[in-house]
Design an enzyme around this catalytic site. Sequence first.
Site, PDB file in Angstrom:
ATOM      1  N   LYS A   1       0.885  -1.171   0.000  1.00 20.09           N
ATOM      2  CA  LYS A   1       0.000   0.000   0.000  1.00 20.09           C
ATOM      3  C   LYS A   1       0.924   1.222   0.000  1.00 20.09           C
ATOM      4  O   LYS A   1       0.893   2.078   0.894  1.00 20.09           O
ATOM      5  CB  LYS A   1      -0.918  -0.060   1.240  1.00 20.09           C
ATOM      6  CG  LYS A   1      -2.028   0.975   1.263  1.00 20.09           C
ATOM      7  CD  LYS A   1      -3.112   0.750   0.236  1.00 20.09           C
ATOM      8  CE  LYS A   1      -4.152   1.855   0.318  1.00 20.09           C
ATOM      9  NZ  LYS A   1      -5.073   1.850  -0.840  1.00 20.09           N
TER      10      LYS A   1
ATOM     11  N   ASP B   1      -2.435 -12.534   5.224  1.00 21.85           N
ATOM     12  CA  ASP B   1      -3.466 -13.231   5.987  1.00 21.85           C
ATOM     13  C   ASP B   1      -4.814 -13.072   5.284  1.00 21.85           C
ATOM     14  O   ASP B   1      -5.562 -14.038   5.073  1.00 21.85           O
ATOM     15  CB  ASP B   1      -3.517 -12.614   7.402  1.00 21.85           C
ATOM     16  CG  ASP B   1      -4.270 -13.481   8.384  1.00 21.85           C
ATOM     17  OD1 ASP B   1      -4.780 -14.531   7.986  1.00 21.85           O
ATOM     18  OD2 ASP B   1      -4.375 -13.084   9.557  1.00 21.85           O
TER      19      ASP B   1
ATOM     20  N   ASP C   1      -6.889 -16.056   2.598  1.00 17.08           N
ATOM     21  CA  ASP C   1      -8.251 -16.568   2.826  1.00 17.08           C
ATOM     22  C   ASP C   1      -9.155 -16.248   1.636  1.00 17.08           C
ATOM     23  O   ASP C   1      -9.999 -17.066   1.255  1.00 17.08           O
ATOM     24  CB  ASP C   1      -8.841 -15.968   4.110  1.00 17.08           C
ATOM     25  CG  ASP C   1      -8.554 -16.852   5.317  1.00 17.08           C
ATOM     26  OD1 ASP C   1      -7.502 -17.524   5.310  1.00 17.08           O
ATOM     27  OD2 ASP C   1      -9.376 -16.880   6.246  1.00 17.08           O
TER      28      ASP C   1
END
Length: 369
Positions: A191, A247, A251
């Site tokens: 980012k 993380d 998912d």
Amino acid sequence: MKLKIAVLAGDGIGPEVTAQAVRVLDAVADQHGHTFEFEEWPVGGVAIKQEGAPLPASTLDACLSSNAVLLGAVGAPEHDKLAAAARPEAGLLALRNALGAYANLRPVVSYEAISECSPLRPDIARDADILIVRELLGGLYFGQPRGLLSEAGTASAFNTMRYSVSEIERIAHVAFKAALARRQKVTSIDKANVLETSQLWRKVVTAVAKEYPSVTLEHLYIDACAMHLIMNPRRFDVMLTENLFGDILSDEAAVITGSLGMLASASIGGAVGLYEPVHGSAPDIAGRGLANPLGAIASAALLLRHSANLEQESKEVEAAIRAVLNAGYRTPDLDRGTGKLVLQTSEMGSRVVEAFSDIANERHAYHAV
Ligand code: NAD
């Protein structure tokens, strides 16, 4: 090859799926003339019951003196009321930390045979084959200072996202080396338009890329990446991310495969590699033979690749998983009422062992000609 493997089956479906992974590793040892020694140790809820701690010192010592650790899952509803540091999950975090496993590898593969299990349209998910390389010991999850404050009657909380050049360099090298053996592309996620840690991340990754001239590097912002992953997962080969972004993205990527039970992981870079399926202890289905063992078996394939350098054996196990799915075998999580052959956990393990033996025998026959 002689390998000492610490088996930490853990809680819930952990023992059921790990037993199948061990059976497959036994078959690998038989077929290829290796000696794998397995030692079982408690972790998580079962360790709390037996020894009063989620990661007993004897378990940690055994892991540190092994060549690799194969873990099932931890967590049990009866321990949900314990403080975070005393819960089964604390044992797993402490183990990852103690092993110094800073690189988490999570392969995400779309299998044609179970494409109907993914909520993505088959034409989008088809042929996706991604390796997520996530930094595991830094960033917001470990950065100091951190805490909860109460000032002038108002509560606030803060965490620190911190990365050093050496932490970024070591995980970047893992990603570029992995890309060399794949389709030679690394997508680094950050980012950098907002965060200083991301600006340093981008600068260091760009510098490391110069050591791998055959690998194409692209940078993507985390928000754009989250969209591309679902719109066009085939555009990715190796994804390189820091801890929190990894993380979340890993998912999200799980939906491509279609079931949590399919996903494997390796945590490497430290003294001893740790291999575990991505899913938890699934108390809702534990003890009933309903668990999908393929994520645990695929984790065993990663163990062969990363802790034993047995690439051929690893590929044969992965090919066996694909073969059983192609043959129509399913566990209940993969059953979409299509009339496929739905198996219990141990039966699925048996099918993988048989498919592995067929593949290994074919290779012997080919070499004998
Ligand atoms: P979970 O991954 O255990 O289960 C989520 C859902 O997926 C459940 O419906 C479960 O039945 C299903 N599922 C998971 N693995 C499956 C498999 N192999 N085959 C078929 N279905 C499968 O997540 P949860 O329910 O949120 O957590 C249960 C416990 O596991 C909690 O205590 C949690 O803290 C712990 N947990 C542990 C790990 C780990 O050990 N690495 C990871 C996640 C959660």
